[in-house]
Write a protein that holds these residues in place. Structure first.
Motif, short mmCIF file in Angstrom:
data_model
loop_
_atom_site.label_atom_id
_atom_site.label_comp_id
_atom_site.label_asym_id
_atom_site.label_seq_id
_atom_site.Cartn_x
_atom_site.Cartn_y
_atom_site.Cartn_z
N VAL A 193 0.70 -0.99 -0.03
CA VAL A 193 0.10 0.11 0.06
C VAL A 193 0.86 1.31 -0.09
CG1 VAL A 193 -1.91 -1.12 0.98
CG2 VAL A 193 -0.12 0.09 2.55
N ASP A 194 0.35 2.38 -0.21
CA ASP A 194 1.10 3.51 -0.57
C ASP A 194 1.84 3.99 0.83
OD1 ASP A 194 1.58 5.97 -2.25
OD2 ASP A 194 0.79 6.97 -0.61
N THR A 240 1.87 -0.42 -6.44
CA THR A 240 1.12 0.33 -5.07
C THR A 240 -0.45 -0.14 -5.00
OG1 THR A 240 2.68 1.75 -5.10
CG2 THR A 240 0.48 2.34 -3.70
N LEU A 296 -5.81 1.98 -0.75
CA LEU A 296 -6.17 1.45 0.52
C LEU A 296 -7.11 2.55 0.87
CD1 LEU A 296 -5.50 -0.62 2.93
CD2 LEU A 296 -4.17 1.16 4.02
N ALA A 332 -4.28 -3.04 5.78
CA ALA A 332 -3.25 -3.05 4.71
C ALA A 332 -2.80 -4.47 4.34
CB ALA A 332 -2.14 -2.30 5.18
N CYS A 338 -3.62 -6.20 0.82
CA CYS A 338 -2.55 -6.97 -0.16
C CYS A 338 -2.90 -8.18 -0.44
CB CYS A 338 -1.46 -6.48 0.61
SG CYS A 338 -0.89 -4.73 0.55
#
Length: 322
Positions: free
Chosen positions: A244-245, A274, A277, A283, A287
């Motif tokens: 995630v970012d 990326t 979210l 997270a 993912c």
């Protein structure tokens, strides 16, 4: 009123309906998917549609997402040997823990039956839910024996971990378990420890073309993946770092750290992918779901991210003491 006579479609047309409804060759379908349900319906029409539909089910729909489905499949194998010759499998028979000896034994039995033909495997198994020191029933050893049979695997996705099948807690220099699969072309693992020994193990995989690393640990500012990899081999490799970012790897821009000096022919591509979210999403779960869905639909290996031209760094935000 004259009663209409039923129209009988030619068998060739019916079979064409089956084949035209199939997804791409590398797609695995859940039991609830409409195509799975359609194929099941065609097993009841006639002998010929049953034969074709069963063959398609074995190709696209061996989706053992519960203990009950796994045991049922094993019972079917005993009477229908053709069910042993599967090439693709989704396996998630455990709940929140693998501390279940009967289910582990069934997994080993399944792999004993299918190891010669199985080439593509997606597992959603919580292997880190039971550590070696707590494994009083020998569950990990049973799973270890089963997975070790899969020497013909070409594609492996471990949704929840790095395929943690060690039998002891810590062994210095122990090779990653997936090194037992010499024919692997594609590998995706969750939360692996990216260290020099990891790249040493990767370099042993002579067939490996694509490597997907989700939420990897050990990505340090002094890491140089290419130096560590090319110290052992000189083969092409695509590496995708998924996260995630907020937790994604950033990369440096100092000229002296450019990878061109290590890999002038760009044999290894390293990029970041990326995952979005939203709100209070977890997270880890997001993912893992992305990886599972992408691997089921066969799109994971085609994902393209932002190319990293320099060794990565971790960007840490430090709150100012106002």
């Amino acid at each position: 009123m004259e009663q209409l006579k039923p129209i009988h479609l030619p068998l060739e047309l019916v079979l064409n309906i089956i084949t035209c409804s199939l997804p791409k060759a590398n797609v695995l379908l859940a039991p609830s998917h409409p195509i799975t349900q359609l194929l099941l319906s065609f097993t009841l029409v006639c002998k010929e549609t049953c034969r074709v539909a069963r063959r398609c089910l074995l190709q696209h729909c061996v989706y053992l997402s519960s203990e009950a489905r796994l045991s049922s499949y094993l019972l079917t194998i005993s009477t229908r040997p053709q069910y042993r010759t599967i090439t693709a499998l989704f396996l998630a028979p455990f709940g929140n823990t693998i501390d279940n000896q009967p289910t582990a034994t069934w997994v080993r039995e399944l792999f004993n039956y299918t190891c010669t033909t199985l080439k593509r495997l997606i597992i959603d198994i919580p292997l880190r839910s039971l550590y070696p020191e707590d494994d009083h029933l020998g569950v990990r050893r049973i799973l270890h024996q089963g997975f070790k049979r899969l020497e013909n695997l070409e594609e492996l996705v471990s949704v929840r971990d790095e395929l943690y099948l060690s039998l002891v807690d810590v062994v210095a220099g122990e090779p990653a378990f997936w090194t037992f699969f010499p024919k692997l072309r594609r590998l995706a693992v969750y939360n692996p420890d990216i260290s020099p020994s990891f790249w040493r193990d990767i370099s042993k995989m002579e067939k490996l073309e694509t490597l997907v690393l989700t939420r990897a640990d050990g990505i340090r500012s002094d890491s140089n993946f290419k130096t560590e990899y090319f110290a052992h081999c000189d083969r092409n490799l695509k590496v995708l770092l998924v996260n995630v970012d907020d937790d994604q790897v950033r990369y440096g821009n100092m000229r002296r750290h450019r990878w061109n000096n290590v890999d002038p022919k760009k044999k290894m591509t390293i990029s970041t992918y990326t995952i979005p979210l939203f709100m209070d999403d977890d997270a880890i779960e997001v993912c893992q779901d992305y990886i599972r869905i992408g691997s089921e639909y066969g799109t994971l290996w085609d994902w393209e991210g932002e190319i990293i031209p320099h060794p990565p760094i971790i960007v840490q935000l430090v709150a100012s003491g106002a």
